[in-house]
Design a protein around this motif. Structure first.
Motif, PDB file in Angstrom:
ATOM      1  N   ARG A   3      14.937  -3.736   1.734  1.00 30.66           N
ATOM      2  CA  ARG A   3      14.877  -2.330   1.338  1.00 30.66           C
ATOM      3  C   ARG A   3      13.656  -1.992   0.483  1.00 30.66           C
ATOM      4  O   ARG A   3      13.366  -0.835   0.239  1.00 30.66           O
ATOM      5  CB  ARG A   3      16.159  -1.917   0.637  1.00 30.66           C
ATOM      6  N   TYR A   4      12.927  -2.997   0.056  1.00 32.02           N
ATOM      7  CA  TYR A   4      11.701  -2.776  -0.709  1.00 32.02           C
ATOM      8  C   TYR A   4      10.462  -2.719   0.195  1.00 32.02           C
ATOM      9  O   TYR A   4       9.354  -2.530  -0.289  1.00 32.02           O
ATOM     10  CB  TYR A   4      11.510  -3.883  -1.746  1.00 32.02           C
ATOM     11  N   VAL A   5      10.653  -2.909   1.485  1.00 27.99           N
ATOM     12  CA  VAL A   5       9.528  -2.950   2.425  1.00 27.99           C
ATOM     13  C   VAL A   5       9.213  -1.550   2.944  1.00 27.99           C
ATOM     14  O   VAL A   5      10.100  -0.817   3.360  1.00 27.99           O
ATOM     15  CB  VAL A   5       9.836  -3.904   3.605  1.00 27.99           C
ATOM     16  N   GLU A  84       2.875   4.213 -11.307  1.00 28.80           N
ATOM     17  CA  GLU A  84       2.134   4.697 -10.142  1.00 28.80           C
ATOM     18  C   GLU A  84       1.263   3.574  -9.616  1.00 28.80           C
ATOM     19  O   GLU A  84       0.723   2.790 -10.388  1.00 28.80           O
ATOM     20  CB  GLU A  84       1.275   5.874 -10.595  1.00 28.80           C
ATOM     21  N   MET A  85       1.159   3.499  -8.306  1.00 25.39           N
ATOM     22  CA  MET A  85       0.238   2.541  -7.694  1.00 25.39           C
ATOM     23  C   MET A  85      -0.538   3.240  -6.586  1.00 25.39           C
ATOM     24  O   MET A  85      -0.038   4.178  -5.962  1.00 25.39           O
ATOM     25  CB  MET A  85       0.958   1.308  -7.160  1.00 25.39           C
ATOM     26  N   ALA A  95      -4.316  -8.111  -1.896  1.00 23.34           N
ATOM     27  CA  ALA A  95      -2.997  -8.137  -2.525  1.00 23.34           C
ATOM     28  C   ALA A  95      -2.907  -7.156  -3.688  1.00 23.34           C
ATOM     29  O   ALA A  95      -3.921  -6.767  -4.284  1.00 23.34           O
ATOM     30  CB  ALA A  95      -2.693  -9.550  -3.010  1.00 23.34           C
ATOM     31  N   PHE A  96      -1.697  -6.781  -4.024  1.00 21.51           N
ATOM     32  CA  PHE A  96      -1.421  -5.896  -5.154  1.00 21.51           C
ATOM     33  C   PHE A  96      -1.910  -6.540  -6.439  1.00 21.51           C
ATOM     34  O   PHE A  96      -1.585  -7.682  -6.748  1.00 21.51           O
ATOM     35  CB  PHE A  96       0.091  -5.629  -5.220  1.00 21.51           C
ATOM     36  N   ILE A 111       7.355  -3.324  -2.080  1.00 23.19           N
ATOM     37  CA  ILE A 111       7.119  -2.753  -3.410  1.00 23.19           C
ATOM     38  C   ILE A 111       7.966  -3.461  -4.468  1.00 23.19           C
ATOM     39  O   ILE A 111       8.023  -3.027  -5.606  1.00 23.19           O
ATOM     40  CB  ILE A 111       7.370  -1.234  -3.439  1.00 23.19           C
ATOM     41  N   ALA A 112       8.608  -4.571  -4.103  1.00 23.44           N
ATOM     42  CA  ALA A 112       9.485  -5.290  -5.035  1.00 23.44           C
ATOM     43  C   ALA A 112       8.737  -5.703  -6.306  1.00 23.44           C
ATOM     44  O   ALA A 112       9.249  -5.508  -7.415  1.00 23.44           O
ATOM     45  CB  ALA A 112      10.100  -6.511  -4.366  1.00 23.44           C
ATOM     46  N   GLN A 113       7.548  -6.264  -6.177  1.00 23.34           N
ATOM     47  CA  GLN A 113       6.788  -6.690  -7.358  1.00 23.34           C
ATOM     48  C   GLN A 113       6.405  -5.490  -8.222  1.00 23.34           C
ATOM     49  O   GLN A 113       6.491  -5.538  -9.445  1.00 23.34           O
ATOM     50  CB  GLN A 113       5.528  -7.455  -6.937  1.00 23.34           C
ATOM     51  N   PHE A 114       6.015  -4.392  -7.580  1.00 19.44           N
ATOM     52  CA  PHE A 114       5.676  -3.155  -8.292  1.00 19.44           C
ATOM     53  C   PHE A 114       6.884  -2.628  -9.061  1.00 19.44           C
ATOM     54  O   PHE A 114       6.773  -2.255 -10.238  1.00 19.44           O
ATOM     55  CB  PHE A 114       5.159  -2.125  -7.278  1.00 19.44           C
TER      56      PHE A 114
END
Length: 147
Positions: A3-5, A84-85, A95-96, A111-114
């Motif tokens: 669900r974070y994808v 915000e990213m 990579a982020f 966005i899991a790491q964010f």
């Protein structure tokens, strides 16, 4: 953690917004062991700023249960999360880095790491009970006043 994808092409072409309920599964996936409870309701929204740049915003609130820095008993912290990213679209993926990520068309990204970073950055410098709410026995032991 599906669900974070998010699909990069969707983000590049459309504005979006969805609710994201975050609990212990995120912290367990990140192998964080000192958090014993988490419950956040976040709004994830994205909008296109230019043909090769979009922004994802995260906002919401929730609670986290972790050891008090003073008495080591569990303390429940109320947290407000805002972050915000920037998503850049280019020929080479990068990579982020905590602020932005470069994606290629058709990529999917998590966005899991964010989300994790944003919640952790919302923590106060000292995670402790309000004055007078710490475990009195532990405070006495630490201060050396216990008989």
């Amino acid at each position: 953690m599906k669900r974070y994808v998010i699909d990069a092409q969707t983000v590049q072409q459309n504005d979006f917004e969805f609710e994201l309920q975050v609990g212990m599964e995120l912290f367990e996936a990140m192998e964080i062991t000192d958090i014993s409870g988490a419950d956040f309701k976040l709004t994830v929204s994205g909008h296109k700023e230019a043909h090769n740049r979009s922004v994802i915003e995260l906002s919401g609130e929730g609670t986290m249960v972790m050891p008090c820095d003073r008495c080591l008993d569990d303390v429940t912290l109320q947290l407000d999360v805002e972050a915000e990213m920037t998503l850049l679209f280019g020929d080479q993926a990068k990579a982020f880095d905590g602020v932005e990520v470069t994606l290629q068309r058709g990529d999917e990204f998590s966005i899991a790491q964010f989300v994790y970073d944003s919640i952790m950055l919302a923590l106060p410098m000292i995670c402790a009970h309000k004055e007078g709410e710490c475990d009195p026995d532990m405070v006495a032991r630490i201060s050396g006043t216990m008989e």
